[in-house]
Each structure stands twice: as structure tokens, then as C-alpha cells.
Design a protein around this motif. Structure first.
Motif, mmCIF file in Angstrom:
data_model
loop_
_atom_site.group_PDB
_atom_site.id
_atom_site.type_symbol
_atom_site.label_atom_id
_atom_site.label_comp_id
_atom_site.label_asym_id
_atom_site.label_seq_id
_atom_site.Cartn_x
_atom_site.Cartn_y
_atom_site.Cartn_z
ATOM 1 N N GLY A 142 0.815 -1.224 0.000
ATOM 2 C CA GLY A 142 0.000 0.000 0.000
ATOM 3 C C GLY A 142 0.844 1.267 0.000
ATOM 4 O O GLY A 142 1.787 1.396 -0.786
ATOM 5 N N VAL A 143 0.520 2.132 0.923
ATOM 6 C CA VAL A 143 1.238 3.417 0.967
ATOM 7 C C VAL A 143 2.707 3.265 1.348
ATOM 8 O O VAL A 143 3.527 4.144 1.106
ATOM 9 N N TRP A 144 3.018 2.171 1.966
ATOM 10 C CA TRP A 144 4.405 1.940 2.394
ATOM 11 C C TRP A 144 5.299 1.525 1.215
ATOM 12 O O TRP A 144 6.515 1.599 1.318
ATOM 13 N N ALA A 145 4.664 1.069 0.168
ATOM 14 C CA ALA A 145 5.435 0.603 -0.984
ATOM 15 C C ALA A 145 5.869 1.832 -1.800
ATOM 16 O O ALA A 145 5.258 2.195 -2.808
ATOM 17 N N LYS A 146 6.923 2.409 -1.318
ATOM 18 C CA LYS A 146 7.368 3.701 -1.866
ATOM 19 C C LYS A 146 7.585 3.700 -3.371
ATOM 20 O O LYS A 146 7.159 4.597 -4.082
ATOM 21 N N CYS A 147 8.312 2.676 -3.842
ATOM 22 C CA CYS A 147 8.726 2.691 -5.248
ATOM 23 C C CYS A 147 7.600 2.340 -6.215
ATOM 24 O O CYS A 147 7.704 2.569 -7.413
ATOM 25 N N ARG A 148 6.561 1.794 -5.674
ATOM 26 C CA ARG A 148 5.436 1.367 -6.491
ATOM 27 C C ARG A 148 4.837 2.548 -7.266
ATOM 28 O O ARG A 148 4.342 2.401 -8.382
ATOM 29 N N ASN A 149 4.880 3.694 -6.644
ATOM 30 C CA ASN A 149 4.221 4.844 -7.266
ATOM 31 C C ASN A 149 5.147 5.793 -8.018
ATOM 32 O O ASN A 149 4.719 6.860 -8.443
ATOM 33 N N LEU A 150 6.381 5.376 -8.177
ATOM 34 C CA LEU A 150 7.266 6.204 -9.008
ATOM 35 C C LEU A 150 6.753 6.166 -10.445
ATOM 36 O O LEU A 150 6.163 5.165 -10.873
ATOM 37 N N THR A 151 6.997 7.223 -11.193
ATOM 38 C CA THR A 151 6.600 7.176 -12.602
ATOM 39 C C THR A 151 7.659 6.394 -13.372
ATOM 40 O O THR A 151 8.793 6.215 -12.883
ATOM 41 N N VAL A 152 7.294 5.947 -14.541
ATOM 42 C CA VAL A 152 8.253 5.206 -15.370
ATOM 43 C C VAL A 152 9.492 6.067 -15.607
ATOM 44 O O VAL A 152 10.623 5.597 -15.538
ATOM 45 N N GLU A 153 9.262 7.343 -15.850
ATOM 46 C CA GLU A 153 10.389 8.261 -16.094
ATOM 47 C C GLU A 153 11.327 8.286 -14.893
ATOM 48 O O GLU A 153 12.542 8.211 -15.044
ATOM 49 N N GLU A 154 10.718 8.389 -13.710
ATOM 50 C CA GLU A 154 11.554 8.419 -12.498
ATOM 51 C C GLU A 154 12.359 7.130 -12.346
ATOM 52 O O GLU A 154 13.544 7.143 -11.994
ATOM 53 N N MET A 155 11.703 6.041 -12.631
ATOM 54 C CA MET A 155 12.388 4.742 -12.516
ATOM 55 C C MET A 155 13.561 4.682 -13.489
ATOM 56 O O MET A 155 14.677 4.307 -13.117
ATOM 57 N N ILE A 156 13.297 5.073 -14.717
ATOM 58 C CA ILE A 156 14.345 5.011 -15.739
ATOM 59 C C ILE A 156 15.514 5.924 -15.363
ATOM 60 O O ILE A 156 16.686 5.543 -15.474
ATOM 61 N N GLU A 157 15.159 7.077 -14.857
ATOM 62 C CA GLU A 157 16.195 8.023 -14.439
ATOM 63 C C GLU A 157 17.105 7.435 -13.358
ATOM 64 O O GLU A 157 18.328 7.514 -13.430
ATOM 65 N N LYS A 158 16.473 6.837 -12.365
ATOM 66 C CA LYS A 158 17.237 6.249 -11.271
ATOM 67 C C LYS A 158 18.147 5.136 -11.791
ATOM 68 O O LYS A 158 19.313 5.022 -11.385
ATOM 69 N N ILE A 159 17.599 4.306 -12.659
ATOM 70 C CA ILE A 159 18.418 3.202 -13.190
ATOM 71 C C ILE A 159 19.605 3.766 -13.962
ATOM 72 O O ILE A 159 20.747 3.321 -13.787
ATOM 73 N N LYS A 160 19.312 4.755 -14.785
ATOM 74 C CA LYS A 160 20.391 5.352 -15.576
ATOM 75 C C LYS A 160 21.441 6.004 -14.686
ATOM 76 O O LYS A 160 22.630 6.032 -15.009
ATOM 77 N N ALA A 161 21.002 6.509 -13.554
ATOM 78 C CA ALA A 161 21.940 7.139 -12.620
ATOM 79 C C ALA A 161 22.733 6.100 -11.827
ATOM 80 O O ALA A 161 23.543 6.447 -10.967
ATOM 81 N N GLY A 162 22.450 4.840 -12.100
ATOM 82 C CA GLY A 162 23.226 3.776 -11.455
ATOM 83 C C GLY A 162 22.717 3.347 -10.090
ATOM 84 O O GLY A 162 23.414 2.656 -9.354
#
Ligand code: GLU
Length: 552
Positions: free
Chosen positions: A166-186
Motif C-alpha cells: 500500500g502506501v508503504w510501498a514507496k517505489c510502487r508509485n514512481l513514474t516510469v520516467e523516475e524509474m528510468i532516471e534512477k536506473i540510468k543514474a546507477g
């Protein structure tokens, strides 16, 4: 940017799942065939419960002309132990539960649905994880262990259910863009399954053994791919049992409460769910309380214990069948000579709460199993055991094979064979009096019973040799002569006569026999004395009687 871009970024080399779906097609088996498996972790210790599961899985596959395979669950790489796979596989093979497919030694496997070792299936899991990400059913999670710990602490402080949901699942609600950005940032990531479940809703499930069960839905976003790229048990279970086309998942009941999650995974992946049968553990009675057989406390929890004790595998197998289906005992009584292959094991007749392991009962089963063996089989089995555990006995068996066969042949092969051997480690003690070299070492007293007077004993033994013993006598003559001897000694020649005339006799023919038996063997209870004498032969009998007289 969409889920596909995210998935490609995370798993650029993963194959399409259609590749695996085609590579591992539905099995072409007859209607009702059960495909099942055991899926042990290679810990280096084979628990009797693991063997029990192996027996059940093998038997059901065999009964239905299905498939039994062994899959090694070694995704927890910290726990790797040397030769652990062969340890498990060899136990199965030794007991006759040979897998049709899967691992057959430390490194070898057979079958078309492999590889059967999870650590080498990484690519497969990643394809399916990628597929879920493409569908928006799974996502990368970037939380560090400190963040997870923080979440847990907050939940604890607020007295609410722990976990990543639920609300505790922080990464669940990241946008795809945010996810991609984080991955690209290593940033480091793992993969979580996005649960659509709600804790306040219940699911009903029918387990073959446990019957109808009801659980809250799973709402935790569980990890499916760990930081090392390997899957968690839950994800591997779904992917493997689907691709290996398992029809029945038979496993320990510690997994029962994971069923809601597993059903969710199968559904999310678009797989047909298998049937589940959750086996209760083998229990032990301790001071009136039931507890699981424990690796730490109970030596009999280890499969190796039975080999060390010399309890025949067949006896262990029969006993485990007894535990599995209590109907086995009656079946065995009605069909004493049938192969266990003919017994129809039923999953739905298994104990829901855990059957008790009873060593006394196992040894009783073992006595029956051994009683049906030929002298040659007893000899071979004892020798095999002795070669590992008792050098002196092994040497004796090897140097005196012919004689040993005669010893083991006493009261064997007839309608009511002797049932006094429960394990190979008992044999030496059991037959020691048949061997001069062992009897000489016997420090026990002579346990005379009714006739204890030294002169009488000595007279019985001396007269018997001088006047009555003849190697050529048949059993009736042999016995008639003991009666004669009893008469000569002033004892009753018949037990009946003795009972009818209380006070007239101080002993009867049976008591005379006992004197002979004790002098020969230092025991009051032995198999048939006529046969024993035949095997010992005149010289030894004379020597034993002489020794007995000297010891009076
Ligand atoms: N590796 C799991 C265990 O040892 C297997 C459970 C299963 O059979 O799916 O408990």
C-alpha cells in the motif's frame, strides 16, 4: 517512455517468454497423470521429512504414469554446501525413489524440462520478470536496507502490519520516467511484484490434504528478483512449476500460508495454477507434547541415521507409507507379500496435522521385513552394514560364509519365520552364541531358571552328552530323548503330568531343555534349539557343556 522501455533497460538481453513457452511444451501424458517434484535446497543434510516427500511424490507419479522430478533450489547462494546435491539424490536413489527427471548426481541431470538447478536458470526468471514489468505488474524497487528498516520501525511504532505494501510501498508509485532516471543514474534495484490484493478480502482455496482453507489476500509487493539477479523462492516456484509443467505441488505445510501470494503470481504471469497438497511434518511425542522431528535434537531426523543403525531401507519405506496413509497397515496385513508398488497411495487420506513418528513401530515393521528375507539376503545386508560399521563382524561373515548362512537359516523360510532381528546392528548380539570367538567373550552369567542346583545341572549336561545326544537324530527323536533324560533325573517327562501332580515333581522336561539352552547359549530365549544344535555341531556342544559345568 513506457513500461516496455523500462523493461528493456532493466533486462536488455532477456528473451521473449514465448521462447520458453515453446521450448517447454505441455507434457503429453495420459489423463490424470501427476507431474510432481521435490525441490530441496542443498543444505547437505537430508531430513527424513525430505525422504518422506520424495516417497510420496515418486509414488503418486508412478501410480498415475506421471513424472517425478528433482529440482534443486539453490538461489540462496550463501548456503552452498559441497556434495549436497548428490547427498539428496543418492538418498532418493538408494531408497528406490529414482527421479524420472531432474538432478541425478551433483552435476548431472536428465529430462527435457531443465535445467533443474535454479542457479542456472537466471535467464529464464529474468525473462518472466521482464514480461511482468512490461505489463506494469512488477517494478524496480530502489529502497536500501536502511529505508526498509525505517519503514518497519515506523510500522512498529504505529502498531500496524509490517511489510512493503500500500502506501508503504514507496517505489510502487514512481513514474516510469523516475524509474528510468534512477536506473540510468546507477541506483541499485531489485524487482517487486505489484500486488493487486487487499488484506480485507479473503480468498478461498482447496488444498488436497488440508481441505478448504481461507486466507486474507496478499497485499505485499514481494521481491521477485533479488540484488544478485536471482529469484526468490516464490517467483522461482511459479516460473519453474509452470515451465516444468508440474500438475501437483506437494510440499511442506510451512508454505500453506503463501498460497494466496502464489495464486496471485500464477495469475499475474498468466499461468494455469497447479493443485497444491501441503504435507504436515512428521511429529514426535515428547513428554506428552507433539513437536516436529528436529534436526538438532533427534538423531532419527537424519536419513543417514537409518543406514548407520542398519535399519533396512525397505522397512523405513514401509513405515513412511504407514505414516502417509494409515490404511497401509491393513493393506500390508492383507497382502503380506505384495510389492508396495501395488498399494494405492491417496493424498487426500494424509494426516492434516502431522503423524507421529514411533521408533518402536518402525522396528516392528523392520522385524517383519527382515523375517521375510532369505538367509542369503540377511547375510548380504549384514555384511554390507558391517563393512562400514563393524570390522570384527565383517571379518567373521567373510571368513565363515557357509556357516553364517546356516546360522541365518535357523527358523527362516518357513511359515512362521523368526522375527527377532530389527536392524543389522542387532545381528552380532543376536547370533553371538553361534560363534565360538564371540561366545568366548561373553561375560554374562548363566541364567539358569527352575533347575539351579549345581549337581543336577552338571548331571543333566553330562548325561545328555554321554547317553542321549546323537547328531543324526531327527527332531522328534531328539525331543523324546530330552524327555527320557527328564525322566531319568526324576522330573516330569510331560508338562501336563507336572501340572496334574503338583508337589510330585520339582521340574519338568521344559526345565531340562532350559538347562541345555542356557549352557549352550547363556540365554533363556533363542530360536529352535534343535536347529541351533544342528548348526553348532557335536564338538562345540560338548565344549559348551564342559565350560558350563566348569562355571557352576
Ligand atoms: N525449497 C523449498 C523447501 O525446501 C521447496 C518447497 C517446494 O517444494 O516448493 O522448502
Amino acid at each position: 517512455m513506457n513500461y516496455k522501455d523500462l523493461a528493456d533497460l532493466m533486462f536488455p538481453d532477456a528473451k521473449e517468454i514465448s521462447y520458453y513457452e515453446e521450448k517447454y511444451p505441455e507434457r503429453n501424458l495420459k489423463e490424470g497423470a501427476i507431474v510432481t517434484r521435490i525441490a530441496p535446497s542443498p543444505t547437505g543434510f537430508t531430513h527424513i521429512g525430505g525422504l518422506y516427500q520424495g516417497l510420496i511424490a515418486k509414488k503418486l507419479a508412478e501410480q498415475t504414469e506421471g513424472v517425478f522430478f528433482v529440482r534443486i533450489e539453490d538461489t540462496d547462494q550463501k548456503r552452498e554446501v559441497k556434495n549436497a546435491i548428490s547427498e539428496i539424490v543418492n538418498s532418493l536413489i538408494d531408497f528406490g525413489f529414482e527421479p524420472d527427471e531432474g538432478m541425478i548426481s551433483e552435476t548431472d541431470e536428465k529430462g527435457k524440462y531443465g535445467p533443474y538447478k535454479q542457479s542456472v536458470r537466471k535467464d529464464i526468471y529474468q525473462s518472466y520478470a521482464k514480461y511482468l514489468i512490461e505489463q506494469g505488474k512488477a517494478y524496480p524497487c530502489f529502497c536500501s536496507s536502511e529505508e526498509i528498516e525505517e519503514i518497519r520501525a515506523k510500522q512498529e511504532a504505529a502498531k500496524i502490519r509490517p511489510g512493503y505494501y500500500g502506501v508503504w510501498a514507496k517505489c510502487r508509485n514512481l513514474t516510469v520516467e523516475e524509474m528510468i532516471e534512477k536506473i540510468k543514474a546507477g541506483e541499485k534495484w531489485i524487482v517487486r511484484f505489484k500486488s493487486m490484493g487487499r488484506e480485507d478480502r479473503k480468498i478461498k482455496h482447496k488444498d488436497i490434504i488440508k481441505g478448504n482453507v481461507e486466507f486474507p489476500e496478499n497485499d505485499q509487493d514481494i521481491v521477485i528478483i533479488k540484488a544478485d539477479g536471482l529469484p526468490t523462492y516464490h517467483f522461482a516456484h511459479a516460473v519453474d512449476d509452470h515451465l516444468m509443467r508440474t500438475t501437483h505441488v506437494i510440499r511442506g505445510d510451512e508454505w500453506l500460508s503463501s498460497v494466496p501470494l502464489h495464486l496471485q503470481l500464477f495469475q499475474g504471469l498468466g499461468f494455469k495454477t497447479p493443485r497444491y497438497a501441503h504435507i504436515a511434518p512428521i511429529m514426535k511425542n515428547e513428554d506428552g507434547n507433539k513437536r516436529k522431528l528436529s534436526k538438532r535434537k533427534d538423531p532419527e531426523a537424519a536419513v543417514s541415521y537409518y543406514a548407520e543403525e542398519g535399519i533396512p531401507k525397505q522397512a523405513v519405506t514401509e513405515y513412511l507409507l504407514n505414516i502417509a496413509n494409515s490404511t497401509f497397515e491393513n493393506w500390508r496385513r492383507a497382502n503380506p507379500d505384495k510389492s508396495i508398488k501395488e498399494f494405492d497411495l491417496q493424498l487426500n487420506k494424509m494426516s492434516v496435522s502431522g503423524a507421529l513418528f514411533d521408533m518402536v513401530k518402525l522396528l516392528d515393521v523392520s522385524k517383519i521385513v527382515i523375517s521375510k528375507m532369505t538367509a542369503e539376503e540377511v547375510y548380504e545386508n549384514t555384511l554390507e552394514w558391517a563393512e562400514k560399521y563393524d570390522e570384527e563382524l565383517a571379518c567373521l561373515l567373510k571368513t565363515k560364509k557357509e556357516y553364517c548362512l546356516k546360522v541365518f537359516g535357523i527358523e527362516r523360510g518357513n511359515k512362521k519365520p523368526r522375527k527377532d532381528i530389527a536392524k543389522w546392528s542387532d545381528v552380532k548380539e543376536n547370533v553371538s552364541y553361534m560363534y565360538e570367538e564371540l561366545f568366548e567373550k561373553d561375560k554374562n552369567e548363566y541364567p539358569y531358571q527352575v533347575i539351579t542346583n549345581k549337581d543336577n545341572i552338571s548331571k543333566i549336561l553330562n548325561t545328555y552328552i554321554a547317553k542321549y545326544y546323537n547328531e543324526e537324530d531327527d527332531k522328534q527323536t531328539w525331543f523324546d530323548k530330552i524327555k527320557e533324560l527328564a525322566g531319568e533325573m526324576g522330573y516330569a517327562k510331560e508338562v501336563k503330568e507336572y501340572k496334574e501332580n503338583p508337589g510330585k515333581y520339582s521340574a519338568h522336561v521344559g526345565d531340562v531343555s532350559t538347562v541345555l539352552r542356557v549352557a549352550l547359549t547363556k540365554r533363556t530365549n533363542t530360536p529352535d534349539m534343535y536347529e541351533i544344535m544342528k548348526v553348532l555341531g557335536k564338538d562345540v556342544i560338548e565344549k559348551r557343556f564342559q565350560k558350563a559345568v566348569e562355571n557352576l
